[in-house]
Structure formats: C-alpha cells, structure tokens
Motif scaffolding. Sequence first.
Motif, short mmCIF file in Angstrom:
data_model
loop_
_atom_site.label_atom_id
_atom_site.label_comp_id
_atom_site.label_asym_id
_atom_site.label_seq_id
_atom_site.Cartn_x
_atom_site.Cartn_y
_atom_site.Cartn_z
N SER A 50 2.82 4.26 -0.96
CA SER A 50 2.65 5.14 -2.20
C SER A 50 3.76 5.90 -2.58
CB SER A 50 1.24 6.17 -1.80
OG SER A 50 1.67 7.02 -0.61
N ARG B 140 0.72 -1.28 -0.13
CA ARG B 140 -0.07 -0.07 0.02
C ARG B 140 1.05 1.43 0.00
NH1 ARG B 140 -2.25 -2.48 4.64
NH2 ARG B 140 -3.92 -3.93 4.20
N TRP C 183 -0.50 -6.71 -4.73
CA TRP C 183 0.72 -6.19 -4.68
C TRP C 183 1.87 -7.13 -5.43
CZ3 TRP C 183 5.20 -7.70 -1.72
CH2 TRP C 183 6.40 -7.07 -2.07
N ASP D 74 -4.71 -7.41 -0.14
CA ASP D 74 -3.87 -6.37 -0.77
C ASP D 74 -2.40 -7.17 -0.72
OD1 ASP D 74 -5.91 -4.80 -0.50
OD2 ASP D 74 -5.23 -3.89 1.50
#
Length: 275
Positions: A38, A36, A131, A127
């Motif tokens: 960024s 996650r 990824w 998640d």
Amino acid sequence: GRTGTKSFKMMLAQLGYAPYHMDTNTHVPLWAALGRASSSDLQDKATERVVDAIVRDGFNATTDFPACLVFEYLMVRFPDAKVVLTVRKSGRKWAKSVQRTIGRLQKLAMKRPLSLFADGLLRNHIDMNHWIWTSPALKIRMNEETGAMPFDDLAMAHDEWKQHVIDTVPADRLLIRYPQDGWLPLCSFLNVPEKECPTGPTPRSWNTSKNFGAVLDVVEIVLTLWLCIIAVVLWMMWRKCRRMWRDEAGGRGGTGVGVATTTTIKKKEKKKKKQ
C-alpha cells in the motif's frame, strides 16, 4: 504479454540465457504481495524480495508480465543490463490480442466453480493478475465483478507504456523489437558474435492469439456448463453401476434357470423311452 514474449524467451534461451517468463513464474505469492503493498516503501521491499527470488533461482534475463513492470528497478540494480522492448505495430492490435487471450483470465477466474476458490487456492493468482492490469504502469480500468477491461484502455496502455520505456531507458541500452524481427538485430544488440548468431527463422510458440483463444473458448464452455457436465457424468456412472448390478443379478439367476431347464428336458426324455 502478447508481444511475442514467449518466442522471445525461446530466442534468449537459444543464445544461452536463462530467461524468466510468466510460464516459469513460481513466485506468484511474492508478486501478489507486491500488488497488495500500500505504500512506496512496502512496494520497494516487495520488489526486492521477488527479484531476489528470481536471481536465487538462476534466472539472468526477464520477459513478459509481471517482471516487465519492474524494469526500472532492474535497471538500477543491474546497471549493465540492456532493455528489449517487445511491442506490436499498434495499441489496437495488442488490445485485440489481449481481449482474445490473457485479458480473459481474470473473467474466467470469477466464474463458478473457479470463483469458489477465489479466497483460497486462487487468491494470489487473482491478486497478481489484478495488479498487473491496474498498476500505475498500465492504469487499465477493470470491472471488479467481471474482470472485463475496456478495449480503448488496453490500446492506450500499450502506446503509453511504449513511450514511457523509450523516455526512461537510454538509447544505447534499448532495443525495440517487433514479433516479426529476426535474429540479427537482437544478436547485434546483445553483442553476440556474428558467427554465433543463429540463422533461419526465429522460434515460434504455440500460444498464438488463435490457439490460445481456442483453448480459453473450451475452458469458458466447460465453466459455463459445469453443472450440466457433472450431472451427465453422474448419470453415466449411475447407468454403468446399474448395468453391472443387473448383470451380476442376472448371472446368479441365469444359472438356476439353466439347471432347471436341463433337468426338465432329461425327465421328458425318460418318459419318451418308457413309452
């Protein structure tokens, strides 16, 4: 994944290492947080946190997803470490194995009833998995609704990843290993004395494409028919309870009928004696 990493993990363990693998991954929230992140700064910090946790838990070697995706960080942090690149003979063979096995996990997680837990219990797993496949390292397109991944993307990802590792790792620190390779190349690469190098066949894990795929076939059937299965289970439970209620009621009624019948027979016998 799907390049013999489970068997490779078993080989490393037999040589005395404590290898990290997806099946020993207890750091899913940390990997999900890395996915996650960024910005590059956040990614570096997230990578450091997850590697710290792996080291703290006593592992001294890594195999399989997701750890392989941070191999460049591991090379810098552990400059004496060596890299073993496990691959298939072709990207198309790898893609076929992935689509039969681990490439289906995201798709299954999006099926009901598992999708009901997508924002809770399974959020970190979803998640992390997302990824792994869509990271800059593999660049695979994933359908956000179904979790499906194109065959050609997978095949290309394998071949490009292989070349990227070859271009990145110095030749003296790299061993390219295929699933059918034996003990000797690995022992030589890791400086294991010949006398201490195991002989005979290398370990083989249960999760071949055939076996793993068969397990996921069953899971997919269960997820497809889950409402029917619940309905059948509830119907069977209702029938069993109904039978128990009937037996209980019949047992109480049967005792009364038995007494009445016995009394009637005795009265008839008395009448016959009087006659």
